[in-house]
Enzyme design. Structure first.
Site, PDB file in Angstrom:
ATOM      1  N   LYS A   6      46.033 -19.690  -7.841  1.00  0.00           N
ATOM      2  CA  LYS A   6      46.050 -20.860  -8.720  1.00  0.00           C
ATOM      3  C   LYS A   6      46.847 -22.019  -8.105  1.00  0.00           C
ATOM      4  O   LYS A   6      46.838 -23.140  -8.596  1.00  0.00           O
ATOM      5  CB  LYS A   6      46.651 -20.498 -10.080  1.00  0.00           C
ATOM      6  CG  LYS A   6      45.799 -19.487 -10.876  1.00  0.00           C
ATOM      7  CD  LYS A   6      46.447 -19.129 -12.212  1.00  0.00           C
ATOM      8  CE  LYS A   6      45.770 -17.999 -12.952  1.00  0.00           C
ATOM      9  NZ  LYS A   6      44.515 -18.391 -13.630  1.00  0.00           N
ATOM     10  N   LYS A  64      49.912 -22.086 -16.650  1.00  0.00           N
ATOM     11  CA  LYS A  64      48.999 -20.939 -16.549  1.00  0.00           C
ATOM     12  C   LYS A  64      49.789 -19.832 -15.869  1.00  0.00           C
ATOM     13  O   LYS A  64      50.906 -20.068 -15.399  1.00  0.00           O
ATOM     14  CB  LYS A  64      47.743 -21.293 -15.735  1.00  0.00           C
ATOM     15  CG  LYS A  64      48.034 -21.996 -14.395  1.00  0.00           C
ATOM     16  CD  LYS A  64      46.742 -22.417 -13.673  1.00  0.00           C
ATOM     17  CE  LYS A  64      46.205 -23.775 -14.088  1.00  0.00           C
ATOM     18  NZ  LYS A  64      44.822 -23.765 -14.492  1.00  0.00           N
ATOM     19  N   ARG A  65      49.238 -18.603 -15.810  1.00  0.00           N
ATOM     20  CA  ARG A  65      49.933 -17.548 -15.082  1.00  0.00           C
ATOM     21  C   ARG A  65      50.213 -18.007 -13.657  1.00  0.00           C
ATOM     22  O   ARG A  65      49.420 -18.748 -13.059  1.00  0.00           O
ATOM     23  CB  ARG A  65      49.092 -16.271 -15.085  1.00  0.00           C
ATOM     24  CG  ARG A  65      49.113 -15.569 -16.431  1.00  0.00           C
ATOM     25  CD  ARG A  65      50.517 -15.124 -16.820  1.00  0.00           C
ATOM     26  NE  ARG A  65      50.955 -14.035 -15.988  1.00  0.00           N
ATOM     27  CZ  ARG A  65      51.041 -12.763 -16.378  1.00  0.00           C
ATOM     28  NH1 ARG A  65      50.731 -12.428 -17.600  1.00  0.00           N
ATOM     29  NH2 ARG A  65      51.460 -11.842 -15.546  1.00  0.00           N
ATOM     30  N   THR A 118      40.037 -21.849 -18.648  1.00  0.00           N
ATOM     31  CA  THR A 118      39.713 -22.305 -19.999  1.00  0.00           C
ATOM     32  C   THR A 118      40.704 -23.373 -20.445  1.00  0.00           C
ATOM     33  O   THR A 118      40.397 -24.193 -21.306  1.00  0.00           O
ATOM     34  CB  THR A 118      39.725 -21.134 -21.001  1.00  0.00           C
ATOM     35  OG1 THR A 118      40.867 -20.320 -20.753  1.00  0.00           O
ATOM     36  CG2 THR A 118      38.466 -20.298 -20.867  1.00  0.00           C
ATOM     37  N   LYS A 173      40.711 -27.149 -22.686  1.00  0.00           N
ATOM     38  CA  LYS A 173      41.647 -27.531 -23.751  1.00  0.00           C
ATOM     39  C   LYS A 173      42.304 -28.879 -23.454  1.00  0.00           C
ATOM     40  O   LYS A 173      42.444 -29.730 -24.346  1.00  0.00           O
ATOM     41  CB  LYS A 173      42.729 -26.452 -23.914  1.00  0.00           C
ATOM     42  CG  LYS A 173      42.164 -25.105 -24.344  1.00  0.00           C
ATOM     43  CD  LYS A 173      43.168 -23.958 -24.198  1.00  0.00           C
ATOM     44  CE  LYS A 173      42.430 -22.622 -24.296  1.00  0.00           C
ATOM     45  NZ  LYS A 173      43.247 -21.471 -23.874  1.00  0.00           N
ATOM     46  N   HIS A 192      35.259 -11.019 -15.001  1.00  0.00           N
ATOM     47  CA  HIS A 192      36.151 -12.190 -15.110  1.00  0.00           C
ATOM     48  C   HIS A 192      36.833 -12.577 -13.806  1.00  0.00           C
ATOM     49  O   HIS A 192      37.716 -13.444 -13.816  1.00  0.00           O
ATOM     50  CB  HIS A 192      37.238 -11.946 -16.153  1.00  0.00           C
ATOM     51  CG  HIS A 192      36.726 -11.871 -17.550  1.00  0.00           C
ATOM     52  ND1 HIS A 192      36.611 -12.965 -18.368  1.00  0.00           N
ATOM     53  CD2 HIS A 192      36.274 -10.822 -18.266  1.00  0.00           C
ATOM     54  CE1 HIS A 192      36.127 -12.593 -19.536  1.00  0.00           C
ATOM     55  NE2 HIS A 192      35.906 -11.287 -19.502  1.00  0.00           N
TER      56      HIS A 192
END
Ligand code: 7GP
Length: 841
Positions: free
Chosen positions: A573, A567-568, A678, A682, A374
């Site tokens: 990110k 998100k985290r 992911t 969504k 992952h």
């Protein structure tokens, strides 16, 4: 399969078999009965919490009836089962999902209404099951939903943490962590006090020859901890299949608990032993994409692998098949490297306990396991210190060394001239102390290795696992692009949109076959449809605005463009890129004339996400977002043109409110760092557009929905290495607009500049590893393009509808079918009851 009830008595039994409710009246009867008897409450003291509990217990009964039948059916069918081993299952709430999946939400809504409760309020009483950090854990939850919905015989195996991911509060702009004790009332789990497994730790290895001259290897002494099973029913959508998620809880073993000590006045010591055992399943490690190498974590991993494997083997042995059939009955998928010890444990059981010859055993092992990677981030790749494994699992370390030896011998024969190869691919890293590279062990012990999006699967083949492609050939490596369940992420989170879609497509069949959404393209020019589409988005934004007001006290205008990044929090990110962009926008607004301001679309920048408690830089990003919000939101001169919001405690149930309300969401990782993502799927499925880099699944989303419907920016993955190199050895030019942002921070506009210096100097002084400056200009220009595009609402809504219509590929149903085909070699089970059509509302 034997029955415990003799034939003549079975009729009496069947007559009284529980059936569960099927109508509104029966639902009310069951709910009131549970409230009055199970909960010992009455008409006079039934609050929303009690109404939730009664409703949940009524639905639990329904599920458990189908759960029993499913288990029976799967045992009779005696087919291959799939076991999904994951340290994380980020399930969120269960009630709404259960109601929708069994098709009785309308009955419950009306039933609760007549009893004096609003279903929305009742649903909100439930505590999230938050046994996960982020993407990896939520993916496991989506997979369980798809496995059940598609009628696969599948089990999830995990740990029953007493504390899930911490709750996040924001104090003076800083993240504060609160323990998440979630088990005070959990109707969704069944303790199985009769399903226990003793797990061994420490001790020593005894090798000797027995009386018959046989070589015996025995792992002796040490400490025993007992694993107790807790079962969570997983209902499929529109099917009678209810699968099982088995979570292990640790407790002191009955044999181990020292009654002598207990009686001789050493009460405290005896209790301390007990608590030490319980510590194993006490808490979820709160790191996302980060390995910390703590001993207790290794204990968790072995405890859970050993218990799960013994359980699986017990089930296999009931069929009385020979061991060589094991891989035809059992497929085990490793969710990242966390369960890699299961490979070693199976080899140990086969060789040491079952007396199978090493090579024959190893063939069984490798045919059984599949490994999903992952992440390529080096800091997330697990490495366990050799001395630590030696101490905790002495026999397993020997087996790891043997696996490595045979593997390296094989490599040496194949590549006799490449001496460096052996060091590079060795499971053991010759560091100080030596470490075990878990990903290498997982590759060697599995028959398939997969990444989670095309780019990611290519990257693992060309970078971190390159040598293994040479050794095994390319066929061992494959791609299965992630997916999401449309049940939770469209139907449950966005019921009005789901209903509108169903009204156009003629049924809710798209929830089982998401490619049917493509028929929506026929309606992109339908005025009424578009109007309704836009109204639903607006209503969702109103709902989110209410949540923001109650959670933060900030009032936002639902007519503004909602720009969301949830998100985290992680440097890769790049929430820092987003907030620097927000500051840039703020400075631009301050310099605008009244005319220019009139033309600008008002915007709300919404952030949410947790930082790992020990990740200082991530916490600093949260702090900056909050401080920028304090200044911008109170600047009268700016007003509604810009608001900056940090929503505390982002979790699954908040995601269900936030995602349907976004106009634009941000998926802006440095190219090559986000394995898939992911939430991008969504957001698009809920009619939001995205701004993103060419990274992870963004690439495939773009391919499916069309470049004209995505706001792409930034450098490409293949350029990252050179850019990083230049930062250090070339002259590193900082984007001038970004420099202005830094000047503003340094001026103290957002409070003490010292608080944010690490963030700024990561870019100015430490090589800007994540390429924030390199991508800044392209990011800001793309944001300007979004402003322009948003002005034409008609075009915007068309993009939104077209995008949703083309999202069929990203259902986790497609993803699970790919795993079943290309990795597990397993077929779904036929379920007759499916014919019993349910009203799916
Ligand atoms: C995540 C990846 O970061 C994300 O891109 C992907 O969508 C998700 O897995 C599901 O595949 N990885 C983790 O959450 C993680 O902690 C390290 O990976 C083990």
């Amino acid at each position: 399969v034997e029955s415990s009830i003799p034939e003549p008595q079975r009729e009496a039994w069947k007559k009284y078999s529980a059936t569960g409710f099927k109508s509104k009246d029966d639902f009310q009867k069951e709910t009131v009965r549970h409230i009055e008897t199970t909960l010992a409450r009455s008409l006079f003291n039934c609050d929303e919490k009690a109404a939730y509990s009664g409703t949940a217990l009524a639905f639990r009964d329904r599920l458990i009836i189908d759960w029993n039948k499913t288990q029976q059916r799967q045992t009779f069918a005696d087919q291959k089962r799939i076991y999904y081993l994951s340290l994380e299952f980020l399930m969120g709430r269960a009630l709404d999902n259960a109601m929708l999946n069994v098709g009785l939400k309308t009955a419950a809504k009306e039933g609760l209404g007549e009893l004096g409760f609003r279903i929305e309020d009742v649903i909100q009483q439930e505590h999230d099951a938050a046994l996960g950090n982020g993407g990896l854990g939520r993916l496991a939850a989506c997979f369980l939903d798809s496995l059940a919905s598609l009628n696969y015989a599948a089990w999830g195996y995990g740990l029953r943490y007493r504390y899930g991911i911490f709750k996040q509060e924001i104090e003076n702009g800083y993240q504060v962590e609160i323990p998440d004790y979630w088990l005070d009332f959990n109707p969704w789990e069944f303790p199985r006090n009769d399903v226990t497994i003793d797990v061994q730790f420490y001790g020593w290895v005894n090798k000797y020859t027995d009386d018959e001259g046989k070589q015996i290897t025995s792992w002796q002494d040490g400490e025993i901890v007992t694993a107790v099973a807790y079962d969570v029913p997983i209902p499929g959508y529109g099917t009678a299949t209810v699968n099982n998620l088995r979570l292990w809880s640790s407790k002191a073993s009955a044999g181990e608990f020292d009654f002598a000590k207990f009686n001789s006045g050493e009460y405290e010591n005896a209790v301390a032993d007990e608590q030490r055992a319980e510590t194993i399943s006490a808490v979820l490690y709160p790191n996302d994409n980060m390995d910390r190498g703590k001993e207790l974590r290794l204990k968790q991993q072995y405890f859970w692998c050993a218990a799960s494997l013994h359980d699986i083997i017990r089930r296999f042995k009931k069929s009385k098949r020979p061991w060589k059939d094991f891989p035809e009955q059992v497929a085990i998928q490793l969710n990242d490297t966390h369960p890699t010890l299961a490979i070693v444990e199976l080899q140990r059981i086969l060789v040491d306990l079952e007396g199978i010859e090493w090579n024959a055993a190893w063939e069984i092992v490798t045919k059984t396991f599949g490994y999903t990677n992952h992440t390529v981030l080096p800091e997330a790749l697990e490495k366990w210190s050799v001395p630590l494994i030696q101490h905790l699992l002495p026999r397993h370390l020997q087996i790891i060394y043997d696996i490595n030896l045979y593997f390296l011998q094989q490599v040496e024969r194949r590549f006799p001239k490449d001496r460096d190869m052996l060091g590079r691919v060795s499971i053991i890293e010759e560091s100080q102390p030596k470490t075990v590279r878990m990903a290498y062990l997982a590759i060697i012990g599995s028959h398939k290795v997969n990444g989670v999006a095309e780019l990611h699967s290519d990257l693992i083949k060309t970078t971190i696992f390159k040598d293994f492609v040479k050794i095994y050939g390319p066929d061992k490596f494959t791609n299965v692009t992630n997916g999401i369940t449309p049940r939770r992420w469209l139907h449950q989170a966005n019921p009005r949109l789901s209903e509108l879609i169903a009204s156009k497509l003629g049924s809710y069949e798209f929830l089982k076959d998401l490619t049917l959404l493509n028929k929506l393209e026929n309606f992109v020019d339908d005025k009424d449809f578009k109007k309704e589409w836009a109204e639903i988005k607006y209503a969702n934004k109103v709902r989110l605005a209410q949540h923001i007001l109650s959670a933060t006290g900030i009032s936002v205008n639902p007519k503004a463009l909602f720009d969301v990044q949830v998100k985290r929090i992680h440097e890769y990110k790049r929430q820092q890129l987003n907030i620097f962009g927000v500051i840039h926008r703020y400075l631009a607004i301050k310099n605008m004339s009244a005319e220019e301001r009139k033309k600008l679309a008002p915007r709300v920048s919404i952030f949410g996400g947790k930082a790992a408690p020990g990740y200082w830089m991530a916490k600093t990003i949260i702090h900056l977002v909050n401080k920028v919000g304090d200044v911008v939101n109170n600047d009268k001169d700016v007003g509604d043109l810009l608001k900056v919001v940090f929503i505390p405690d982002y979790n699954v149930s908040k995601a269900e409110i936030i995602i349907p309300a976004s106009d634009i969401s941000e998926h802006i990782s440095t190219a090559g760092t986000e394995a898939s993502g992911t939430s991008n799927m969504k957001f698009v499925l809920n009619g939001g557009l995205v701004i993103g880099t060419l990274d992870g699944a963004n690439i495939e989303i773009t391919r499916e929905i069309g470049e004209q419907n995505v706001f792409l920016f930034g450098n490409l993955s293949e350029d990252v290495e050179d850019l990083r190199h230049n930062h250090f050895y070339g002259n590193h030019q900082i984007d001038p607009e970004l420099n202005k942002v830094f000047d503003e921070i340094k001026k103290g506009t957002f409070g003490d500049e010292g608080a944010f210096s690490s963030l700024v100097s990561a870019i100015l002084d430490h090589g800007d590893y994540y390429l924030v400056s390199d991508d800044f200009n392209s990011y800001c220009k793309t944001q300007d393009l979004i402003d322009e595009t948003y002005k034409n609402q008609d075009e915007w809504v068309s993009k939104s509808i077209t995008s949703v219509a083309r999202m069929g590929f990203f259902t986790s149903d497609r993803c699970i079918n790919e795993y079943a085909d290309s990795i597990w070699n397993i077929e779904p089970l036929q379920v007759k009851e499916e014919a019993e059509v349910r009203s799916r509302t």
